[in-house]
Design a protein around this motif. Sequence first.
Motif, PDB file in Angstrom:
ATOM      1  N   VAL A  89       0.692  -1.210   0.135  1.00  0.00           N
ATOM      2  CA  VAL A  89       0.050   0.103  -0.075  1.00  0.00           C
ATOM      3  C   VAL A  89       0.725   1.128   0.085  1.00  0.00           C
ATOM      4  CG1 VAL A  89      -1.502   1.358   1.310  1.00  0.00           C
ATOM      5  CG2 VAL A  89      -2.075  -0.937   1.157  1.00  0.00           C
ATOM      6  N   GLY A  90       1.989   1.137   0.749  1.00  0.00           N
ATOM      7  CA  GLY A  90       3.139   2.454   1.019  1.00  0.00           C
ATOM      8  C   GLY A  90       3.323   2.690  -0.425  1.00  0.00           C
ATOM      9  N   SER A  91       3.976   1.576  -1.108  1.00  0.00           N
ATOM     10  CA  SER A  91       4.592   1.733  -2.447  1.00  0.00           C
ATOM     11  C   SER A  91       3.818   2.134  -3.596  1.00  0.00           C
ATOM     12  CB  SER A  91       5.494   0.695  -3.044  1.00  0.00           C
ATOM     13  OG  SER A  91       4.373  -0.494  -3.172  1.00  0.00           O
ATOM     14  N   GLU A  92       2.504   1.627  -3.316  1.00  0.00           N
ATOM     15  CA  GLU A  92       1.483   2.139  -4.419  1.00  0.00           C
ATOM     16  C   GLU A  92       1.249   3.515  -4.160  1.00  0.00           C
ATOM     17  OE1 GLU A  92      -1.760  -0.712  -3.795  1.00  0.00           O
ATOM     18  OE2 GLU A  92      -0.830  -2.228  -5.183  1.00  0.00           O
ATOM     19  N   ARG A  93       1.219   3.944  -3.009  1.00  0.00           N
ATOM     20  CA  ARG A  93       0.640   5.537  -2.724  1.00  0.00           C
ATOM     21  C   ARG A  93       1.749   6.415  -3.016  1.00  0.00           C
ATOM     22  NH1 ARG A  93       1.907   9.064   1.408  1.00  0.00           N
ATOM     23  NH2 ARG A  93       0.184  10.465   1.844  1.00  0.00           N
ATOM     24  N   ASN A  94       2.935   5.954  -2.859  1.00  0.00           N
ATOM     25  CA  ASN A  94       3.992   6.475  -3.253  1.00  0.00           C
ATOM     26  C   ASN A  94       4.144   6.575  -4.899  1.00  0.00           C
ATOM     27  OD1 ASN A  94       5.091   7.446  -0.888  1.00  0.00           O
ATOM     28  ND2 ASN A  94       6.585   5.651  -0.878  1.00  0.00           N
ATOM     29  N   GLU A  95       3.918   5.599  -5.661  1.00  0.00           N
ATOM     30  CA  GLU A  95       3.720   5.487  -7.049  1.00  0.00           C
ATOM     31  C   GLU A  95       2.765   6.291  -7.598  1.00  0.00           C
ATOM     32  OE1 GLU A  95       2.727   2.108 -10.383  1.00  0.00           O
ATOM     33  OE2 GLU A  95       3.326   1.504  -8.655  1.00  0.00           O
ATOM     34  N   VAL A  96       1.735   6.394  -6.842  1.00  0.00           N
ATOM     35  CA  VAL A  96       0.421   7.322  -7.264  1.00  0.00           C
ATOM     36  C   VAL A  96       0.786   8.667  -7.405  1.00  0.00           C
ATOM     37  CG1 VAL A  96      -1.728   8.144  -6.841  1.00  0.00           C
ATOM     38  CG2 VAL A  96      -1.416   5.865  -6.960  1.00  0.00           C
ATOM     39  N   LEU A  97       1.409   9.143  -6.160  1.00  0.00           N
ATOM     40  CA  LEU A  97       1.948  10.294  -5.874  1.00  0.00           C
ATOM     41  C   LEU A  97       2.991  10.882  -6.917  1.00  0.00           C
ATOM     42  CD1 LEU A  97       1.797  10.564  -1.811  1.00  0.00           C
ATOM     43  CD2 LEU A  97       0.037  11.560  -3.619  1.00  0.00           C
ATOM     44  N   ASN A  98       3.913   9.974  -7.004  1.00  0.00           N
ATOM     45  CA  ASN A  98       4.958  10.489  -8.112  1.00  0.00           C
ATOM     46  C   ASN A  98       4.610  10.448  -9.374  1.00  0.00           C
ATOM     47  OD1 ASN A  98       6.986  10.604  -5.864  1.00  0.00           O
ATOM     48  ND2 ASN A  98       7.495   8.615  -6.150  1.00  0.00           N
TER      49      ASN A  98
END
Length: 120
Positions: free
Chosen positions: A57-66
């Motif tokens: 979830v954290g990596s997906e969140r970062n991927e979305v924000l980036n």
Amino acid sequence: MCIRDRQRTMAFMEDWTQKGYENWRKNQDIKKQREQRDQQFYEKTQQKKDFVKTKVVGSERNEVLNGIDQFENKLNSLGLTNKAAVENDAEKQLDPNEQEEYNATASLFKIRDRKMHGDM
């Protein structure tokens, strides 16, 4: 002879009962240890699942924000949008296709603003 046989039988039954109880007690101890190992295994497995889920979830969140930043940068590099133009366009009457494009762009700016203020 009958009394001796009865005494032997009774001694055998007492011995049998005692050994049965001892075996039962050992089996109960083994069962308890097995249940504790099963519980520990379940808890460790659950912790690993939770860790992986949190990491994903954290990596997906970062991927979305980036991805939003990259998308905005790409739009800006292509000269397709800027915030002032979007705000000025809001005052004009838009046809349905333009309205859809405006809503998408405005949504991206809202997401970026929320990200910058730490709301996401």
